[in-house]
Design a protein around this motif. Structure first.
Motif, mmCIF file in Angstrom:
data_model
loop_
_atom_site.group_PDB
_atom_site.id
_atom_site.type_symbol
_atom_site.label_atom_id
_atom_site.label_comp_id
_atom_site.label_asym_id
_atom_site.label_seq_id
_atom_site.Cartn_x
_atom_site.Cartn_y
_atom_site.Cartn_z
ATOM 1 N N TRP A 75 -19.691 48.661 39.337
ATOM 2 C CA TRP A 75 -19.640 48.252 40.772
ATOM 3 C C TRP A 75 -19.465 49.506 41.281
ATOM 4 O O TRP A 75 -18.739 50.684 40.779
ATOM 5 N N THR A 76 -19.281 49.858 42.890
ATOM 6 C CA THR A 76 -19.149 51.007 43.495
ATOM 7 C C THR A 76 -17.435 51.084 43.458
ATOM 8 O O THR A 76 -16.835 50.159 43.870
ATOM 9 N N ARG A 77 -16.970 51.898 42.911
ATOM 10 C CA ARG A 77 -15.568 52.055 42.646
ATOM 11 C C ARG A 77 -15.019 53.263 43.173
ATOM 12 O O ARG A 77 -15.531 54.348 43.294
ATOM 13 N N PRO A 78 -13.680 53.025 43.694
ATOM 14 C CA PRO A 78 -12.732 52.166 43.923
ATOM 15 C C PRO A 78 -12.973 51.092 45.094
ATOM 16 O O PRO A 78 -12.353 50.135 45.311
ATOM 17 N N GLN A 79 -14.068 51.452 45.839
ATOM 18 C CA GLN A 79 -14.083 50.437 47.124
ATOM 19 C C GLN A 79 -14.296 49.185 46.946
ATOM 20 O O GLN A 79 -13.762 48.225 47.614
ATOM 21 N N LEU A 80 -15.080 48.540 45.920
ATOM 22 C CA LEU A 80 -15.390 47.185 45.573
ATOM 23 C C LEU A 80 -14.400 46.721 44.558
ATOM 24 O O LEU A 80 -14.446 45.517 44.025
ATOM 25 N N ASP A 81 -13.417 47.412 44.069
ATOM 26 C CA ASP A 81 -12.336 46.807 43.164
ATOM 27 C C ASP A 81 -11.782 45.342 43.557
ATOM 28 O O ASP A 81 -11.660 44.581 42.662
ATOM 29 N N PRO A 82 -11.262 45.305 44.775
ATOM 30 C CA PRO A 82 -10.573 43.857 45.043
ATOM 31 C C PRO A 82 -11.824 42.693 45.087
ATOM 32 O O PRO A 82 -11.220 41.688 44.727
ATOM 33 N N TYR A 83 -13.182 43.137 45.464
ATOM 34 C CA TYR A 83 -14.101 42.148 45.281
ATOM 35 C C TYR A 83 -14.232 41.740 43.991
ATOM 36 O O TYR A 83 -14.306 40.367 43.644
ATOM 37 N N ALA A 84 -14.543 42.824 43.034
ATOM 38 C CA ALA A 84 -14.652 42.359 41.742
ATOM 39 C C ALA A 84 -13.744 41.595 41.261
ATOM 40 O O ALA A 84 -13.588 40.398 40.581
ATOM 41 N N ALA A 120 -20.902 56.746 49.408
ATOM 42 C CA ALA A 120 -20.279 55.524 48.600
ATOM 43 C C ALA A 120 -19.767 54.771 49.817
ATOM 44 O O ALA A 120 -19.570 53.305 49.315
ATOM 45 N N ASP A 121 -18.831 54.953 50.701
ATOM 46 C CA ASP A 121 -18.102 53.894 51.537
ATOM 47 C C ASP A 121 -19.140 52.999 52.348
ATOM 48 O O ASP A 121 -19.056 51.913 52.323
ATOM 49 N N MET A 122 -20.291 53.875 52.809
ATOM 50 C CA MET A 122 -21.407 52.890 53.269
ATOM 51 C C MET A 122 -21.885 52.085 52.332
ATOM 52 O O MET A 122 -22.277 51.075 52.918
#
Length: 428
Positions: free
Chosen positions: A197-206, A382-384
């Motif tokens: 997944w897009t890391r680290p931005q989506l780490d909390p969602y995963a 990546a943030d977008m």
């Protein structure tokens, strides 16, 4: 790697030219000599070799299965028999829907190879939607494909013996089903080696999804239905990457995941990809709001796909029901007819609920699992990209866990509009 059948070899351009030269109908279609043919390997999918062949008179597409998952390599072996199931599904879909699938010119089981109609100037729909292209006929044509293939291979249209024979015919496609069972219904909800997944931005969602008990129960119910409910012949991987089209013509391709399963899985897959495309638009437009009209087309088409499918499916049920389900002699007279009409509506409501759940599962797997969509992957910032993906995940989680809150396509459209304006928090 799996044991290869005698005579199998993966073809390169030179070997393919020699092979096609021996197929007289194909050679005549191409025209000229093999030396005058251009052959280009164009496969950009996860599994197979795909060659585009042009000759002086015409062209063909050649698809050959490899004995492993191309996306991963030889470490993940895969049986060549998937070409057999793809050929069987394409043949059935062609019989039921005509030119909504490519014409097959030749099938070689030994080489796991299919020669079929070259679709030009068609492009992969997903690429067209990234470019913001409108396809005015798509909703009508894909809803026809869904209605015809799902109804005519169900117990509503088939006698029990014929239906059971179809279940048997597709029962061996276990390796492809196993991919679906793991990559869609299991891996995104646990720690799995191939997840990304897009890391680290989506780490909390995963992390939240892996710890979400309600979500795990909901996906497990969907997996059980996928495992046990042989309602109709499914394409099995029906998304905007499995459609080639122009503004005037739609073709469904690549049914190698075909099996007898729950109808809502195919319908949900199509709708999921429209929602993913909707949320991805922020990453492809030139400026905020530049693609608002295209967003509206996506949502209108989303609604039209289900409504068109439901109307066509019900019309087939009313006029061509020759199967063993709901025998007509049980519903005679005005009261019986009315009761059956009510049951048809209840059936469609159950099918819609399945569709919502399977759509949500497909949305989540495309962000937290192995195989992603270029709709999102091609967003360079990546943030977008992560914000778009977080919106997809948040809506999908709610659709799966609270499916009763989405009784119509319009209710999902309203939620999509809401989440498209939401600024999700990101990790990192």
């Amino acid at each position: 790697m799996t044991d290869l059948p005698a005579g199998y070899r993966a073809l390169d351009a030179k070997a393919l030219a020699n092979y096609l030269a021996e197929l007289k109908p194909v050679a005549l279609r191409l025209g000229g000599s093999p030396q005058s043919w251009s052959i280009e390997e164009v496969g950009d999918g996860n599994l197979n070799l795909v060659f585009k062949v042009h000759g002086p008179a015409g062209g063909v597409i050649v698809k050959q299965a490899l004995p492993y998952v191309r996306l991963v390599g030889e470490a993940w072996p895969l049986p060549l028999s998937r070409a057999h199931y793809e050929h069987m599904a394409l043949s059935g879909q062609r019989r039921l829907t005509g030119a909504l699938v490519p014409e097959i010119y030749h099938y070689d089981e030994r080489l796991a190879l299919i020669v079929m109609e070259l679709l030009e100037p068609h492009i992969i729909m997903r690429r067209g939607m990234i470019a913001g292209t409108v396809y005015p006929k798509f909703a009508d044509e894909i809803s026809t494909f869904l209605a015809e293939t799902l109804f005519h291979t169900s117990d509503l249209a088939l006698t029990a013996d014929v239906k059971k024979a179809m279940i048997g015919a597709f029962s061996g496609n276990t390796a492809l089903c196993k991919i679906t069972e793991d990559l869609i219904f299991t891996d995104p909800y646990r720690i799995a080696k191939l997840n990304r997944w897009t890391r680290p931005q989506l780490d909390p969602y995963a992390e939240r999804f892996r710890g979400d008990g309600d979500l795990k129960v909901a996906i497990s119910r969907l997996k059980l239905k996928f495992l046990s409910s042989a309602e109709a012949m499914l394409h099995g991987d029906l998304h905007t990457g499995s459609v080639m089209l122009t503004a005037e013509d739609t073709r469904v391709i690549d049914p190698e995941f075909a099996f007898m399963g729950p109808m809502g899985f195919d319908i949900g897959a199509v709708l999921a990809n429209f929602l993913i495309s909707f949320f991805s638009q922020a990453g492809h437009e030139e400026g905020p709001g530049a693609r608002d009209s295209y967003r509206e087309w996506i949502l209108e088409t989303f609604t039209s796909i289900w409504e068109g499918f439901a109307a066509k499916f019900l019309a087939l049920w009313e006029t061509q029901a020759k199967g063993d389900a709901y025998p007509s002699d049980l519903f005679q007279g005005p009261l019986g007819v009315a009761r059956l009409a009510g049951e048809r509506q209840a059936y469609m409501q159950r099918l819609w609920a399945d569709t919502v759940g399977f759509a949500a599962a497909k949305m989540i797997r495309r962000i937290l699992g192995l195989a992603h969509n270029i709709d999102l992957e091609w967003i360079k910032d990546a943030d977008m990209r992560a914000r778009c993906e977080a919106r997809v995940l948040t809506l999908a989680r709610d659709m799966m866990v609270n499916s009763g809150d989405y009784p119509t396509p319009q209710s999902i459209v309203a939620a999509a509009r809401h989440f498209d304006q939401w600024q999700p928090p990101l990790g990192g």
